[in-house]
Design an enzyme around this catalytic site. Structure first.
Site, PDB file in Angstrom:
ATOM      1  N   ASP A  81      49.001  36.014  34.099  1.00 56.68           N
ATOM      2  CA  ASP A  81      47.944  37.013  34.265  1.00 56.68           C
ATOM      3  C   ASP A  81      48.117  37.724  35.615  1.00 56.68           C
ATOM      4  O   ASP A  81      48.208  37.074  36.665  1.00 56.68           O
ATOM      5  CB  ASP A  81      46.585  36.319  34.199  1.00 56.68           C
ATOM      6  N   HIS A  82      48.171  39.045  35.587  1.00 57.20           N
ATOM      7  CA  HIS A  82      48.257  39.859  36.806  1.00 57.20           C
ATOM      8  C   HIS A  82      49.429  39.463  37.702  1.00 57.20           C
ATOM      9  O   HIS A  82      49.268  39.271  38.915  1.00 57.20           O
ATOM     10  CB  HIS A  82      46.949  39.786  37.598  1.00 57.20           C
ATOM     11  N   HIS A 175      36.681  43.266  37.248  1.00 58.70           N
ATOM     12  CA  HIS A 175      37.024  41.878  37.524  1.00 58.70           C
ATOM     13  C   HIS A 175      35.948  41.230  38.389  1.00 58.70           C
ATOM     14  O   HIS A 175      35.264  41.897  39.161  1.00 58.70           O
ATOM     15  CB  HIS A 175      38.365  41.790  38.258  1.00 58.70           C
ATOM     16  N   GLY A 176      35.825  39.909  38.238  1.00 60.17           N
ATOM     17  CA  GLY A 176      34.868  39.188  39.067  1.00 60.17           C
ATOM     18  C   GLY A 176      33.457  39.275  38.516  1.00 60.17           C
ATOM     19  O   GLY A 176      33.236  39.451  37.322  1.00 60.17           O
ATOM     20  N   HIS A 204      39.770  43.293  30.279  1.00 65.92           N
ATOM     21  CA  HIS A 204      39.629  42.448  31.465  1.00 65.92           C
ATOM     22  C   HIS A 204      38.202  42.606  32.004  1.00 65.92           C
ATOM     23  O   HIS A 204      37.492  43.550  31.680  1.00 65.92           O
ATOM     24  CB  HIS A 204      40.608  42.874  32.555  1.00 65.92           C
ATOM     25  N   SER A 207      33.363  38.722  32.738  1.00 67.85           N
ATOM     26  CA  SER A 207      32.465  37.685  33.247  1.00 67.85           C
ATOM     27  C   SER A 207      31.015  38.149  33.199  1.00 67.85           C
ATOM     28  O   SER A 207      30.653  39.166  33.790  1.00 67.85           O
ATOM     29  CB  SER A 207      32.841  37.317  34.682  1.00 67.85           C
TER      30      SER A 207
END
Length: 283
Positions: A81-82, A175-176, A204, A207
């Site tokens: 990933d990434h 992200h995050g 992506h 969360s």
């Protein structure tokens, strides 16, 4: 049951579901993820980020991931990933990963294409899938604000010129952990999906995105969804609860059991929302 990402993505796209892709950094995380997939008879992607490799070590995470996948009773893809540099992608290609990501998304379009194409040429010789990212998803992985979302015509051109197998697109997630209201551009997902001829798209930054929003994104054409922070937070909550009830505890095995159980429950929730339950084609 260690399988190619190319095969897994193709089946998911054909059958209209998403592969849940969950990050791991140690044995406990991985055990919880595989247990959830096996209980629900679902294909699963287990992911190692570049940060996790820096933390735990390349060989350690490789041995865990390949070993767990080969013993699993469901199809498992081992994914980088990434991966932001060529050398790490090549290392993963050489040592057992069945899917990699060359993330050059902060570079100009042509440089992004060139970097991904170089990885794709090596990976496809071994039936290994390559994921790329186009547009600004934001959060932990990016540092440039107000970049545009992914354009359908750019996505089409990117697939054609890079040869990648899946593309993470910028459609409103980040992200995050979110600080504001989540807004996903569903029509943009549909438009991109149509422009690229049904090729696999990746979401992506999910969360704490409401489950119904993730499900709608999958209905619009997403075939891989990344999950990470929620599992970690559920695990930490379980450990804190155990220590509050057992302040003198010192045996890591005892406190890890509730952590693994909590992470497994979250993983099962994510598998179901991806519509991957019962989709294990190898049993």
């Amino acid at each position: 049951m260690l399988v190619s990402g190319i095969q897994a993505l193709r089946i998911a796209a054909e059958e209209g579901y998403a592969l849940p892709a969950i990050n791991y950094i140690n044995m406990e995380h991985l055990t919880a993820i595989i247990a959830a997939a096996e209980e629900l008879e679902a294909p699963i992607i287990i992911q190692t980020s570049q940060n996790a490799i820096d933390y735990a070590g390349f060989e350690y995470l490789r041995d865990l991931g390949v070993g767990a996948a080969e013993r699993a009773r469901v199809p498992v893809v081992l994914h980088l990933d990434h991966g932001k540099d060529l050398s790490l992608n090549v290392q993963c290609i050489r040592y057992g990963w069945t899917s990699v990501m060359m993330d050059a998304s902060l570079l100009p379009f042509e440089e992004n294409v060139s970097a991904v194409r170089e990885v794709t040429r090596a990976a496809h010789c071994l039936d290994i899938s390559v994921e790329a990212e186009l547009g600004f998803i934001g959060g932990k992985e990016g540092d440039v604000a107000n970049d545009p979302y992914t354009l359908p015509e750019d996505a089409k051109r990117f697939f054609e010129e890079s040869g990648c197998d899946s593309l993470a697109v910028a459609v409103g997630t980040q992200h995050g952990l979110y600080k504001g209201e989540v807004k996903i551009d569903y029509q943009r997902i549909r438009d991109i999906k149509a422009a690229v001829g049904g090729r696999p798209l990746v979401l992506h930054g999910t969360s704490f995105v409401p489950l119904e929003m993730v499900a709608q994104a999958i209905d619009c054409g997403i075939n891989k969804v990344n999950f990470d922070s929620e599992l970690k937070m559920a695990g930490m909550k379980a450990i804190r609860s155990y220590l509050a009830e057992n302040p003198d505890a010192y045996d890591l095995r005892k406190m890890n059991r509730p952590m693994m159980a909590a992470m497994k429950e979250v993983a099962m929730e994510k598998i179901r929302i991806c519509k991957a339950e019962g989709k294990a084609w190898l049993k």
